[in-house]
Scaffold this active site. Structure first.
Site, PDB file in Angstrom:
ATOM      1  N   LYS A 112      -0.342  -4.837  11.833  1.00 22.51           N
ATOM      2  CA  LYS A 112      -1.222  -5.671  11.006  1.00 22.51           C
ATOM      3  C   LYS A 112      -0.751  -5.629   9.549  1.00 22.51           C
ATOM      4  CE  LYS A 112      -5.225  -3.886   9.455  1.00 22.51           C
ATOM      5  NZ  LYS A 112      -5.395  -3.947   7.987  1.00 22.51           N
ATOM      6  N   ASN A 113      -0.424  -4.425   9.070  1.00 22.09           N
ATOM      7  CA  ASN A 113      -0.146  -4.254   7.645  1.00 22.09           C
ATOM      8  C   ASN A 113       1.261  -4.666   7.234  1.00 22.09           C
ATOM      9  OD1 ASN A 113      -2.741  -3.487   7.381  1.00 22.09           O
ATOM     10  ND2 ASN A 113      -2.319  -1.295   7.192  1.00 22.09           N
ATOM     11  N   CYS A 136     -14.367  -1.576  -0.878  1.00 17.42           N
ATOM     12  CA  CYS A 136     -14.488  -1.398   0.575  1.00 17.42           C
ATOM     13  C   CYS A 136     -15.700  -0.521   0.810  1.00 17.42           C
ATOM     14  CB  CYS A 136     -13.252  -0.709   1.126  1.00 17.42           C
ATOM     15  SG  CYS A 136     -11.947  -1.868   1.359  1.00 17.42           S
ATOM     16  N   ARG A 182     -11.456  -0.464  -4.789  1.00 22.05           N
ATOM     17  CA  ARG A 182     -10.041  -0.639  -4.422  1.00 22.05           C
ATOM     18  C   ARG A 182      -9.402  -1.410  -5.587  1.00 22.05           C
ATOM     19  NH1 ARG A 182      -9.383  -0.948   1.166  1.00 22.05           N
ATOM     20  NH2 ARG A 182      -7.135  -1.035   0.843  1.00 22.05           N
ATOM     21  N   PRO A 183      -8.956  -0.709  -6.630  1.00 21.22           N
ATOM     22  CA  PRO A 183      -8.460  -1.422  -7.822  1.00 21.22           C
ATOM     23  C   PRO A 183      -7.207  -2.236  -7.527  1.00 21.22           C
ATOM     24  CG  PRO A 183      -7.969   0.918  -7.948  1.00 21.22           C
ATOM     25  CD  PRO A 183      -8.852   0.737  -6.754  1.00 21.22           C
ATOM     26  N   ASP A 229      -5.196  -2.959 -10.420  1.00 22.12           N
ATOM     27  CA  ASP A 229      -4.537  -2.901 -11.734  1.00 22.12           C
ATOM     28  C   ASP A 229      -3.016  -2.851 -11.627  1.00 22.12           C
ATOM     29  OD1 ASP A 229      -5.247  -0.300 -10.612  1.00 22.12           O
ATOM     30  OD2 ASP A 229      -4.240   0.541 -12.368  1.00 22.12           O
ATOM     31  N   ASP A 276      -4.717   6.047   7.124  1.00 15.55           N
ATOM     32  CA  ASP A 276      -5.338   5.171   8.125  1.00 15.55           C
ATOM     33  C   ASP A 276      -5.548   5.851   9.461  1.00 15.55           C
ATOM     34  OD1 ASP A 276      -3.781   2.038   7.044  1.00 15.55           O
ATOM     35  OD2 ASP A 276      -5.411   3.242   6.233  1.00 15.55           O
ATOM     36  N   ILE A 330      -5.496   9.929  -0.729  1.00 14.16           N
ATOM     37  CA  ILE A 330      -5.222   8.530  -1.093  1.00 14.16           C
ATOM     38  C   ILE A 330      -6.499   7.837  -1.554  1.00 14.16           C
ATOM     39  CG2 ILE A 330      -4.246   6.335  -0.322  1.00 14.16           C
ATOM     40  CD1 ILE A 330      -2.224   8.656  -0.308  1.00 14.16           C
ATOM     41  N   ARG A 359     -11.101  -6.445  13.148  1.00  9.31           N
ATOM     42  CA  ARG A 359     -10.211  -6.812  12.033  1.00  9.31           C
ATOM     43  C   ARG A 359      -8.832  -6.206  12.235  1.00  9.31           C
ATOM     44  NH1 ARG A 359     -12.017  -5.098   6.456  1.00  9.31           N
ATOM     45  NH2 ARG A 359      -9.940  -5.969   6.116  1.00  9.31           N
TER      46      ARG A 359
HETATM   47  C1  EPZ Z   1      -2.581  -0.660   2.266  1.00 11.57           C
HETATM   48  O1  EPZ Z   1      -3.644  -0.940   1.389  1.00 11.57           O
HETATM   49  C2  EPZ Z   1      -3.139  -0.836   3.669  1.00 11.57           C
HETATM   50  N1  EPZ Z   1      -3.623  -2.204   3.832  1.00 11.57           N
HETATM   51  C3  EPZ Z   1      -4.296   0.131   3.897  1.00 11.57           C
HETATM   52  O2  EPZ Z   1      -4.700  -0.002   5.267  1.00 11.57           O
HETATM   53  C4  EPZ Z   1      -3.796   1.555   3.683  1.00 11.57           C
HETATM   54  O3  EPZ Z   1      -4.892   2.448   3.805  1.00 11.57           O
HETATM   55  C5  EPZ Z   1      -3.174   1.673   2.276  1.00 11.57           C
HETATM   56  O4  EPZ Z   1      -2.126   0.697   2.124  1.00 11.57           O
HETATM   57  C6  EPZ Z   1      -2.572   3.049   2.039  1.00 11.57           C
HETATM   58  O5  EPZ Z   1      -1.587   3.302   2.998  1.00 11.57           O
HETATM   59  C7  EPZ Z   1      -2.724  -3.192   4.059  1.00 11.57           C
HETATM   60  O6  EPZ Z   1      -1.537  -2.945   4.093  1.00 11.57           O
HETATM   61  C8  EPZ Z   1      -3.284  -4.567   4.276  1.00 11.57           C
HETATM   62  P1  EPZ Z   1      -2.391   1.032  -1.828  1.00 11.57           P
HETATM   63  P2  EPZ Z   1      -3.343  -1.104  -0.206  1.00 11.57           P
HETATM   64  O7  EPZ Z   1      -2.198   0.012  -2.881  1.00 11.57           O
HETATM   65  O8  EPZ Z   1      -2.027  -1.760  -0.400  1.00 11.57           O
HETATM   66  C9  EPZ Z   1      -4.537   2.965  -5.551  1.00 11.57           C
HETATM   67  C10 EPZ Z   1      -6.165  -0.484   7.070  1.00 11.57           C
HETATM   68  O9  EPZ Z   1      -7.102   0.153   7.563  1.00 11.57           O
HETATM   69  N2  EPZ Z   1      -4.286   1.682  -6.213  1.00 11.57           N
HETATM   70  O10 EPZ Z   1      -1.184   1.681  -1.217  1.00 11.57           O
HETATM   71  O11 EPZ Z   1      -4.526  -1.724  -0.816  1.00 11.57           O
HETATM   72  C11 EPZ Z   1      -5.551   2.856  -4.437  1.00 11.57           C
HETATM   73  O12 EPZ Z   1      -6.870   2.954  -4.945  1.00 11.57           O
HETATM   74  C12 EPZ Z   1      -6.015  -0.537   5.552  1.00 11.57           C
HETATM   75  O13 EPZ Z   1      -5.281  -1.082   7.725  1.00 11.57           O
HETATM   76  C13 EPZ Z   1      -4.552   1.550  -7.575  1.00 11.57           C
HETATM   77  O14 EPZ Z   1      -5.007   2.483  -8.217  1.00 11.57           O
HETATM   78  O15 EPZ Z   1      -3.264   0.423  -0.651  1.00 11.57           O
HETATM   79  C14 EPZ Z   1      -5.198   4.045  -3.577  1.00 11.57           C
HETATM   80  O16 EPZ Z   1      -5.776   5.210  -4.122  1.00 11.57           O
HETATM   81  C15 EPZ Z   1      -7.122   0.227   4.836  1.00 11.57           C
HETATM   82  N3  EPZ Z   1      -4.312   0.355  -8.180  1.00 11.57           N
HETATM   83  C16 EPZ Z   1      -3.674   4.130  -3.705  1.00 11.57           C
HETATM   84  O17 EPZ Z   1      -3.351   3.388  -4.885  1.00 11.57           O
HETATM   85  C17 EPZ Z   1      -3.804  -0.716  -7.495  1.00 11.57           C
HETATM   86  O18 EPZ Z   1      -3.582  -1.777  -8.112  1.00 11.57           O
HETATM   87  C18 EPZ Z   1      -2.925   3.515  -2.544  1.00 11.57           C
HETATM   88  O19 EPZ Z   1      -3.380   2.179  -2.368  1.00 11.57           O
HETATM   89  C19 EPZ Z   1      -3.534  -0.567  -6.115  1.00 11.57           C
HETATM   90  C20 EPZ Z   1      -3.784   0.636  -5.505  1.00 11.57           C
END
Ligand code: EPZ
Length: 422
Positions: free
Chosen positions: A22-23, A116, A121-122, A124, A306, A328, A398
């Site tokens: 999916k991801n 969520c 879920r920022p 930035d 995950d 995370i 989903r």
């Molecule tokens: C991806 O989300 C996955 N979703 C998530 O899977 C997964 O949990 C996550 O990566 C971590 O592996 C998809 O790929 C669609 P990140 P993503 O940006 O990209 C912080 C599922 O169940 N962060 O790697 O949104 C964030 O808060 C889903 O399939 C910022 O601070 O995750 C987190 O602490 C749930 N600022 C860390 O980084 C930002 O702009 C990692 O988040 C972006 C993220």
């Protein structure tokens, strides 16, 4: 609303073919917007989130659809540059259209995704990435509005403070059409990012270093039509292995990529399961009671966040006590109160859950809150004595294709029922 009725206690036995990731599928479908032509993506799972992405693409004028796990989209003529709130709020991954739209059309308006179930879920880092490529980014009425400079995006050298899968993907996509070279330091290494880069290269991009923390993208004038085979879903794989482990069963998962989930296989072995790997097949047998371990989530190739909820379900019936540390998403524990309803003994303090294994869980009504929490409740119900009802299973739909059918196919007593009420 649908719910699952589960009668626990049946050891699962049989074979399951792992579905597409999916991801990886979601960013690759968003990347199709970069291409003034057709994208043909094989091994796309039939999921609510993929349908949501199809609707986002359709809203932008890209014609797309899928039959039998092959998704075809034509983004030759796009009609807009806005990803509306009503779709983005249901799926954070819609943010992935930001980079492609900005790169191709010089502007993008994407609703700011909501939080969520487990907290903020920022985005930035996504915004910083676009600004590094020269874009002006502002927040207007709940939307992210990004505008490229005259002459288009420019290559940049940027380093992320935090390893972010989404931000790495968004910058990588936008940089494909930027003028000059972009280097991303502290890039995410997840297989989903590698698959996205490999897809973009198949469409004519020039990306190197995917899978390492330094990714280099040399901008090109345009990308071209292509076809691509998606990678298997390592999280789905880990969930089904956990289902066999928690029920004391024996399963074989086919068409997997064992190299994408080494640490998960090792942790299952640490818990006492026998795990054998043979080419693209993974075989697990868990005859006696599992042993408790400690689990700490990390960025890839560490233990995936995950699978944190699913392993907490395993620990809830294992011999001994284990600590689950979530690094995370420190709030990612909405499954804890629901597991407690099934009889789990879990003490939560900040981002650490202490789980003491109990001899047996007992069936109850429980409520899903997000994709992976829902799958943890299914696992626990499969092990519990008696009957459980898992409500609001649209969450699980989903991220898992027909999970109840596939589990029933290996012996689980689980059926989908329509129930009234919220
Ligand atoms: C991806 O989300 C996955 N979703 C998530 O899977 C997964 O949990 C996550 O990566 C971590 O592996 C998809 O790929 C669609 P990140 P993503 O940006 O990209 C912080 C599922 O169940 N962060 O790697 O949104 C964030 O808060 C889903 O399939 C910022 O601070 O995750 C987190 O602490 C749930 N600022 C860390 O980084 C930002 O702009 C990692 O988040 C972006 C993220």
């Amino acid at each position: 609303m649908d719910a699952f009725r589960v009668r626990g206690g049946v050891p699962l036995q049989g074979t399951i073919e792992v579905g597409g990731a999916k991801n990886a599928a979601l960013p690759i479908l968003a990347a199709a917007l970069l291409i003034p032509g057709r994208t043909f993506l094989r091994r796309v799972p039939h999921l609510r989130d993929v349908e949501t992405m199809r609707r986002v693409l359709e809203g932008l004028g890209a014609r797309g659809g899928y039959t039998d796990h092959c998704f075809e989209v034509d983004a030759t003529d796009l009609a807009g540059h806005e990803a509306p709130w009503d779709l983005v709020r249901t799926m954070r991954a819609s943010i992935y259209v930001l980079g492609p739209l900005l790169a191709r059309f010089g502007r993008a308006r994407v609703a700011l995704p909501g939080g969520c179930a487990w907290g903020p879920r920022p985005v930035d880092l996504h915004i910083k990435g676009m600004e590094a490529l020269g874009a002006q980014v502002s927040l207007e009425h709940g939307d992210i509005l990004a505008v490229a400079p005259p002459g288009g995006l420019r290559g940049a050298h940027l380093a992320f403070d935090v390893s972010s899968v989404g931000a790495t993907g968004n910058v990588m996509m936008a940089a494909c059409l930027a003028k000059g070279e972009t280097v991303i330091e502290n890039a995410a290494r997840e297989p989903d990012i590698v698959a996205l880069a490999d897809f973009l290269n198949a469409a004519g991009a020039r990306i190197e270093g995917q899978g390492t923390t330094t990714v280099r993208i040399r901008g090109v004038a345009s990308l071209h039509s292509t076809e691509f085979e998606n990678i298997p879903d390592r999280i789905e794989l880990g969930t089904y292995l956990a289902a066999a482990a928690i029920t004391g069963g024996e399963v074989t998962l086919e068409k997997a990529r064992p190299d994408h989930c080494g640490i998960v296989l090792d942790r299952l072995r640490d818990m006492g399961a026998q795990v054998l790997v043979e080419a693209d097949c993974i075989h697990l047998r868990a005859s006696e009671r599992l042993r408790a371990i400690d689990v700490t989530t990390q960025v890839y190739p560490g233990f995936p966040t995950d699978l944190q909820a699913q392993f907490m379900a395993l620990l809830s019936v294992a011999e001994g006590s284990g600590l689950v540390t979530e690094t995370i998403y420190p709030d990612r524990f909405t499954h804890v109160p629901e597991l407690r309803r099934l009889g789990a003994d879990i003490q939560l303090k900040n981002n650490v859950a202490a789980v003491r294994g109990v001899a047996a869980l007992s069936g109850a009504h429980v409520t899903s809150t997000d994709i992976r929490a829902s799958s943890a409740l299914v696992l626990a119900a499969l092990a519990a004595k008696g009957e459980s009802w898992i409500h609001r299973v649209y969450h699980i739909d989903r991220g898992y294709e027909r999970i109840e059918v596939r589990l029933a196919g290996i012996g689980a007593d689980i059926v989908r029922e329509s129930v009234s009420g919220p």
